[in-house]
Scaffold this motif. Structure first.
Motif: not given
Length: 92
Positions: A34-36, A47-51, A53-58, A87-92
């Motif tokens: 799956a691509g991004y 640049e890439q959007n970490c969201d 990545y997650w969409d492609a994993v799913c 490294r991907v920083g993500k606010e939780c």
């Protein structure tokens, strides 16, 4: 008794490959890509959007599990790999 499977992921520049590995048979039984997008706001920048990545994993996981014909509850391990540092920083 159900087989035991591992879901493994390899991240590249433009996509992720999901692989379902059958631990009992010691072999890959399905895979899916799956691509991004790669965003280039300026020449020489990337640049890439970490969201994405997650969409492609799913997407890749759902398709690989479907191809393998396994019950997702039997996936007992997950492995992530990438050839470069990220490294991907993500606010939780």
């Amino acid at each position: 008794m159900a087989n035991t499977y591992i879901a493994s992921y390899d991240f590249g520049t433009s996509g992720v490959k999901a692989v379902i590995f059958d631990c009992d048979k010691d072999k890959v039984i399905a895979s899916c890509n799956a691509g991004y997008p790669l965003i280039s706001p300026h020449p020489g920048w990337a640049e890439q959007n970490c969201d994405d990545y997650w969409d492609a994993v799913c997407i890749a996981t759902k398709e690989a599990v479907k191809k393998a014909g396994v019950d997702k509850k039997d996936i007992k391990g997950v492995v992530f790999g990438r050839s470069e540092e990220r490294r991907v920083g993500k606010e939780c």
